[in-house]
Scaffold this motif. Structure first.
Motif, PDB file in Angstrom:
ATOM      1  N   GLU A  15       0.810  -1.212   0.000  1.00 30.03           N
ATOM      2  CA  GLU A  15       0.000   0.000   0.000  1.00 30.03           C
ATOM      3  C   GLU A  15       0.850   1.271   0.000  1.00 30.03           C
ATOM      4  O   GLU A  15       0.407   2.316  -0.465  1.00 30.03           O
ATOM      5  CB  GLU A  15      -0.950  -0.011   1.191  1.00 30.03           C
ATOM      6  CG  GLU A  15      -1.978  -1.141   1.121  1.00 30.03           C
ATOM      7  CD  GLU A  15      -2.873  -1.195   2.343  1.00 30.03           C
ATOM      8  OE1 GLU A  15      -2.709  -0.336   3.232  1.00 30.03           O
ATOM      9  OE2 GLU A  15      -3.728  -2.085   2.398  1.00 30.03           O
ATOM     10  N   LEU A  16       2.071   1.174   0.550  1.00 34.84           N
ATOM     11  CA  LEU A  16       2.928   2.358   0.585  1.00 34.84           C
ATOM     12  C   LEU A  16       3.908   2.407  -0.573  1.00 34.84           C
ATOM     13  O   LEU A  16       4.613   3.399  -0.743  1.00 34.84           O
ATOM     14  CB  LEU A  16       3.678   2.432   1.918  1.00 34.84           C
ATOM     15  CG  LEU A  16       2.864   2.874   3.124  1.00 34.84           C
ATOM     16  CD1 LEU A  16       3.759   3.090   4.323  1.00 34.84           C
ATOM     17  CD2 LEU A  16       2.078   4.137   2.840  1.00 34.84           C
ATOM     18  N   GLY A  17       3.967   1.342  -1.340  1.00 31.82           N
ATOM     19  CA  GLY A  17       4.752   1.341  -2.574  1.00 31.82           C
ATOM     20  C   GLY A  17       6.173   1.819  -2.415  1.00 31.82           C
ATOM     21  O   GLY A  17       7.053   1.078  -1.966  1.00 31.82           O
ATOM     22  N   GLU A  18       6.428   3.084  -2.765  1.00 32.54           N
ATOM     23  CA  GLU A  18       7.779   3.631  -2.787  1.00 32.54           C
ATOM     24  C   GLU A  18       8.462   3.573  -1.426  1.00 32.54           C
ATOM     25  O   GLU A  18       9.649   3.249  -1.318  1.00 32.54           O
ATOM     26  CB  GLU A  18       7.750   5.081  -3.278  1.00 32.54           C
ATOM     27  CG  GLU A  18       7.134   5.276  -4.661  1.00 32.54           C
ATOM     28  CD  GLU A  18       5.657   5.619  -4.579  1.00 32.54           C
ATOM     29  OE1 GLU A  18       4.994   5.172  -3.633  1.00 32.54           O
ATOM     30  OE2 GLU A  18       5.172   6.340  -5.472  1.00 32.54           O
ATOM     31  N   LEU A  19       7.727   3.880  -0.366  1.00 36.67           N
ATOM     32  CA  LEU A  19       8.329   3.920   0.964  1.00 36.67           C
ATOM     33  C   LEU A  19       8.762   2.539   1.454  1.00 36.67           C
ATOM     34  O   LEU A  19       9.670   2.426   2.274  1.00 36.67           O
ATOM     35  CB  LEU A  19       7.337   4.524   1.975  1.00 36.67           C
ATOM     36  CG  LEU A  19       7.288   6.050   2.052  1.00 36.67           C
ATOM     37  CD1 LEU A  19       6.150   6.491   2.942  1.00 36.67           C
ATOM     38  CD2 LEU A  19       8.609   6.595   2.575  1.00 36.67           C
ATOM     39  N   THR A  20       8.111   1.479   0.991  1.00 33.68           N
ATOM     40  CA  THR A  20       8.431   0.132   1.451  1.00 33.68           C
ATOM     41  C   THR A  20       9.209  -0.667   0.414  1.00 33.68           C
ATOM     42  O   THR A  20       9.307  -1.884   0.507  1.00 33.68           O
ATOM     43  CB  THR A  20       7.146  -0.623   1.832  1.00 33.68           C
ATOM     44  OG1 THR A  20       6.199  -0.527   0.759  1.00 33.68           O
ATOM     45  CG2 THR A  20       6.528  -0.033   3.091  1.00 33.68           C
ATOM     46  N   ALA A  21       9.779   0.002  -0.572  1.00 37.35           N
ATOM     47  CA  ALA A  21      10.587  -0.693  -1.574  1.00 37.35           C
ATOM     48  C   ALA A  21      11.867  -1.249  -0.951  1.00 37.35           C
ATOM     49  O   ALA A  21      12.382  -2.278  -1.386  1.00 37.35           O
ATOM     50  CB  ALA A  21      10.935   0.253  -2.722  1.00 37.35           C
ATOM     51  N   VAL A  22      12.387  -0.580   0.078  1.00 37.83           N
ATOM     52  CA  VAL A  22      13.666  -1.004   0.677  1.00 37.83           C
ATOM     53  C   VAL A  22      13.533  -1.297   2.168  1.00 37.83           C
ATOM     54  O   VAL A  22      14.528  -1.509   2.849  1.00 37.83           O
ATOM     55  CB  VAL A  22      14.756   0.072   0.467  1.00 37.83           C
ATOM     56  CG1 VAL A  22      15.083   0.203  -1.014  1.00 37.83           C
ATOM     57  CG2 VAL A  22      14.301   1.418   1.034  1.00 37.83           C
ATOM     58  N   ARG A  23      12.295  -1.311   2.675  1.00 45.18           N
ATOM     59  CA  ARG A  23      12.087  -1.542   4.101  1.00 45.18           C
ATOM     60  C   ARG A  23      10.698  -2.132   4.313  1.00 45.18           C
ATOM     61  O   ARG A  23       9.850  -2.101   3.415  1.00 45.18           O
ATOM     62  CB  ARG A  23      12.214  -0.227   4.889  1.00 45.18           C
ATOM     63  CG  ARG A  23      11.231   0.826   4.426  1.00 45.18           C
ATOM     64  CD  ARG A  23      11.284   2.071   5.288  1.00 45.18           C
ATOM     65  NE  ARG A  23      12.503   2.822   5.141  1.00 45.18           N
ATOM     66  CZ  ARG A  23      12.708   3.782   4.257  1.00 45.18           C
ATOM     67  NH1 ARG A  23      11.755   4.075   3.370  1.00 45.18           N
ATOM     68  NH2 ARG A  23      13.838   4.442   4.216  1.00 45.18           N
TER      69      ARG A  23
END
Length: 369
Positions: A15-23
């Motif tokens: 759901e957060l896409g970009e923010l959870t790409a590396v975490r």
């Protein structure tokens, strides 16, 4: 009364896409110095829960670095304390795809625990609440499941779990829909169950053809189980999109919201402590209505923004309505408006970047612009 805490670290990553790409969702930075998991852990610790398991799946290295042994939440203990639960299982259940699958993965952990009650929480909720009150209500109602709910005015087409109750708070109907509008009672992704009831549910899930907690256990079980609603009042934010992350982050610039969230009745929100030099505002630098963490050096103008640790703002730069993560560098005469800059972003001199409050412009980690 012995209570076991379970935190889902990865359930809402998509759901957060970009923010959870590396975490993982759990380790998403929030509010200048916190991570989203800090709210779930702090609520549990403040409620007297001293044994907490964190269910992980992918990208959990930064999460492990953040929580460590759990000492910052008083969870570094010989008995109980903080336990990381990486994905494991048997047969076809090695990598879970749902909340129920995640719970099945930790069935051995649940069987070897001796707590009578289990409090389970996602990491998409930003709130300060006493979970002991939820457990006490669960006991008083002789409930099988108690779900935390909240009132929300639904205006978009995002899928929600909408709950209907009788006058005693017992759940009579649960609907999963993206067509809900108006003021509705929605499931807040926090719930309480008796540990043995949960284990029995897992043991019988194959025979009952249960695959989804919301669709199968709540929707189908509303008539079969004693499911009660605990209505949580006060500030409660659900981080379920990048725009909502941006919106609820900047709500912290409102002092009344900030005080209610972080200092409600003395129940603080705890996080990993890092020693840094104080923020420095140099020369003609200025800060207006912003949250600025330690270690920042500001030579430009910052307004209505949130700066994490170690951010450097050069002379002539203007930062407004933006969220700038740890160790970012903003060059001279650059301008940022409605921007979310991930960790260690470098903005060169003379750049102008702008998004909109409903669609902030996101800059990926370590990017150079």
């Amino acid at each position: 009364m012995k209570i076991l805490g379970i935190v889902f670290g990865n359930l809402h990553d998509k759901e957060l896409g970009e923010l959870t790409a590396v975490r993982s969702m759990a380790s998403v930075p929030f509010g200048g110095r916190f991570r989203l998991i800090d709210f779930a852990l702090s609520n549990m610790v403040n409620s007297g829960i001293t044994k907490v398991g964190i269910i992980t799946k992918t990208n959990y290295q930064s999460l492990m670095d953040h929580v460590g042994s759990g000492k910052h939440w008083d969870l570094s203990r010989k008995n109980g304390g903080l336990i990381i639960l990486p994905p494991y299982g048997d047969g076809d259940n090695l990598v879970y795809k749902s909340r129920l699958g995640a719970i099945k993965n930790i069935a051995p952990f649940l069987r070897h625990s001796d707590e009578e009650y289990v409090v389970l929480s996602d990491c998409d909720s930003v709130c300060n609440m006493n979970l002991a009150d939820v457990v006490n209500a669960h006991i008083d109602n002789h409930a099988d499941i108690t779900i935390v709910t909240r009132k929300k005015n639904l205006t978009n087409k995002k899928p929600r779990t909408i709950v209907e109750t009788d006058k005693d708070g017992r759940v009579t109907k649960v609907i999963n829909t993206d067509k809900g509008t108006g003021n509705c009672t929605v499931f807040a992704n926090i719930f309480v169950m008796n540990r043995q009831f949960l284990l029995n549910l897992l043991d019988n899930s194959a025979d009952l053809n249960y695959h989804s907690f919301s669709r199968d256990v709540l929707v189908r079980g509303a008539k079969d189980y004693r499911i009660f609603s605990y209505l949580q009042e006060g500030y409660f934010a659900t981080i379920d999109s990048l725009s909502n992350y941006y919106k609820h982050s900047l709500e912290l610039l409102n002092k009344s919201i900030r005080d209610e969230l972080f200092y409600d009745d003395g129940a603080n929100i705890y996080t990993k402590v890092r020693d840094s030099a104080p923020c420095r505002i140099v020369g003609s630098g200025s800060v207006t209505n912003s949250l600025v963490a330690d270690g920042c050096i500001i030579k430009g103008e910052v307004s209505n923004s949130i700066l994490f640790r170690g951010v450097k703002i050069a002379k002539g730069a203007k930062i407004s309505n933006s969220i700038v993560f740890q160790d970012c560098v903003i060059g001279e005469n650059s301008s940022l408006n409605c921007v979310i800059a991930d960790k260690r972003v470098t903005i060169l001199d003379g750049r102008t970047l702008s998004g909109h409050e409903t669609h902030p412009y996101f800059i990926a980690k370590n990017a150079v612009i």
